[in-house]
Motif scaffolding. Sequence first.
Motif, short mmCIF file in Angstrom:
data_model
loop_
_atom_site.label_atom_id
_atom_site.label_comp_id
_atom_site.label_asym_id
_atom_site.label_seq_id
_atom_site.Cartn_x
_atom_site.Cartn_y
_atom_site.Cartn_z
N ALA A 1 38.32 36.54 53.82
CA ALA A 1 39.62 35.89 53.56
C ALA A 1 39.48 35.01 52.32
N ARG A 2 40.63 34.69 51.74
CA ARG A 2 40.64 33.67 50.68
C ARG A 2 41.31 32.45 51.31
N SER A 3 40.52 31.42 51.60
CA SER A 3 41.05 30.28 52.36
C SER A 3 41.53 29.15 51.46
N GLY B 1 28.72 39.14 45.67
CA GLY B 1 29.44 40.26 46.29
C GLY B 1 30.82 40.36 45.70
N THR B 2 30.98 41.15 44.68
CA THR B 2 32.29 41.36 44.05
C THR B 2 32.26 42.61 43.20
N ILE B 3 33.37 43.35 43.19
CA ILE B 3 33.40 44.55 42.33
C ILE B 3 33.55 44.16 40.86
N ASP B 4 33.95 42.91 40.58
CA ASP B 4 34.34 42.53 39.22
C ASP B 4 33.16 42.31 38.26
N LYS B 5 31.98 42.02 38.78
CA LYS B 5 30.79 41.68 37.98
C LYS B 5 31.07 40.47 37.06
N VAL C 1 42.67 49.60 35.85
CA VAL C 1 41.62 49.36 36.84
C VAL C 1 41.49 47.87 37.11
N MET C 2 40.81 47.55 38.23
CA MET C 2 40.65 46.14 38.62
C MET C 2 39.58 45.44 37.77
N GLY C 3 39.32 44.18 38.12
CA GLY C 3 38.29 43.41 37.42
C GLY C 3 38.69 41.96 37.23
N ARG C 4 39.89 41.63 37.70
CA ARG C 4 40.46 40.28 37.50
C ARG C 4 40.38 39.91 36.02
N ASP C 5 39.60 38.90 35.62
CA ASP C 5 39.56 38.51 34.21
C ASP C 5 38.45 39.21 33.44
N ALA D 1 42.04 47.32 31.55
CA ALA D 1 41.61 46.35 32.57
C ALA D 1 42.82 45.52 32.99
N GLU D 2 42.92 45.19 34.28
CA GLU D 2 44.09 44.44 34.74
C GLU D 2 44.22 43.09 34.03
N GLY D 3 43.10 42.56 33.53
CA GLY D 3 43.15 41.25 32.87
C GLY D 3 43.34 41.33 31.37
N GLY E 1 44.31 50.35 41.73
CA GLY E 1 44.44 49.39 42.84
C GLY E 1 43.26 49.34 43.80
N HIS E 2 43.59 49.10 45.07
CA HIS E 2 42.56 48.73 46.04
C HIS E 2 41.64 49.86 46.48
N ILE E 3 41.92 51.09 46.08
CA ILE E 3 40.93 52.15 46.42
C ILE E 3 39.58 51.79 45.79
N GLN E 4 39.62 51.00 44.71
CA GLN E 4 38.37 50.62 44.03
C GLN E 4 37.50 49.69 44.87
N ARG E 5 38.09 49.08 45.90
CA ARG E 5 37.32 48.14 46.72
C ARG E 5 36.72 48.80 47.96
N GLY E 6 37.22 50.01 48.29
CA GLY E 6 36.78 50.62 49.55
C GLY E 6 35.73 51.69 49.36
O1 F6P Z 1 37.95 40.11 42.99
C1 F6P Z 1 38.12 41.41 43.44
C2 F6P Z 1 39.50 41.89 43.17
O2 F6P Z 1 39.63 43.20 43.65
C3 F6P Z 1 39.95 41.82 41.71
O3 F6P Z 1 39.47 42.88 40.93
C4 F6P Z 1 41.45 41.81 41.86
O4 F6P Z 1 42.05 41.15 40.77
C5 F6P Z 1 41.65 41.02 43.12
O5 F6P Z 1 40.44 41.07 43.85
C6 F6P Z 1 42.77 41.52 44.01
O6 F6P Z 1 42.90 40.62 45.07
P1 F6P Z 1 43.76 40.92 46.38
O7 F6P Z 1 43.01 41.92 47.21
O8 F6P Z 1 43.86 39.61 47.05
O9 F6P Z 1 45.06 41.49 45.93
#
Ligand code: F6P
Length: 323
Positions: free
Chosen positions: A71-73, A125-129, A169-173, A222-224, A252-257
């Motif tokens: 979770a993000r608390s 632990g993060t896909i973003d490196k 693709v994802m990666g936040r910043d 990149a999303e950022g 999107g989120h397929i990159q996290r699974g």
């Molecule tokens: O930090 C991992 C990440 O997947 C980022 O790449 C992305 O910006 C963010 O989390 C998405 O967050 P959420 O799952 O809360 O939408």
Amino acid sequence: MRNIGILTSGGDSPGMNAAIRAVVRTGVFLGMDVFGIRRGYQGMIEGDIFKMKTTDVSNIIQRGGTILKTARSKEFMTDEGMAKAYDQLQIHGIEGLILIGGDGTFRGANKFFEKYTIPAVGLPGTIDKDLSGTDFTIGFDTAVNTAVEAIDKIRDTAEAHDRLFVVEVMGRDAGYIALNSGIACGAEDILIPEMVTDINDVLCRIDMDERRKKTVHILVVAEGDDYGGSKKVAETIMARFPKLDVRNCVLGHIQRGGAPSYADRVLASRLGHAAVTALNNGTTQVMAGIINGEVVYTPFSNVIKGTTPVSPDMLEMIRVLSV
Ligand code: F6P
């Protein structure tokens, strides 16, 4: 140290389960009781804590997600939330913590340890490196492989229709997923936050490709990226080249699974083992990472928002290989 707690926090990443397995088994090997804290810092606040057995981590090394949930608390960032979390650690007799997560997790940890003294070791632990103190983060390799598989498929349909695709693709910043998946897929262009996007340059390159009758274009964004995301890039291209058939696709989120790659499983196992060993030896308030193949420990305050710089040769290569 007798009792340790473990949690996963922030966005999940493939390999978190392998890390949990390594932590639990190393802890038990060293004679510790390992307590799982569900849903990251939020579960810590709510006392969602249970004693883990070695069998709780059987058959999970190959699974994506996190058996501890995450979770993000927001509450943890308040004084009251932190006080409740600390009380729960006391109630359960937890003397040390293993934290698995990314930038947000270590920011939270830093704030918490300014107020409360409890030994802790982190795992990236993060896909973003997007952390310094490690060459790779748990989940990054798998996420890039997932993106590559998806973009290869997009290229098939792009080729069939003579279309231009802008793939986000994802990666936040951070632009590491974009850079690596883009190179691996032979993308015609790659837009990342680490490089200022000159949209006129991008349009110019498309124009040159058009004149050369190059019919397929894949732009990985990149999303950022500072231009404002793949949708805006696609709209700008359509406005400039009305005859081009342009599509925009957000992976999107397929990159996290998905099942973690072998590289993420090995990295997670190594760092999980190293983290518990460090905690037991009194090396604390650090993140365990891998640099040049060796385990290194970096203070929490130094890992936040410190990305490894993008190699200039990779940036140069994008232009050369996409000709
Ligand atoms: O930090 C991992 C990440 O997947 C980022 O790449 C992305 O910006 C963010 O989390 C998405 O967050 P959420 O799952 O809360 O939408």
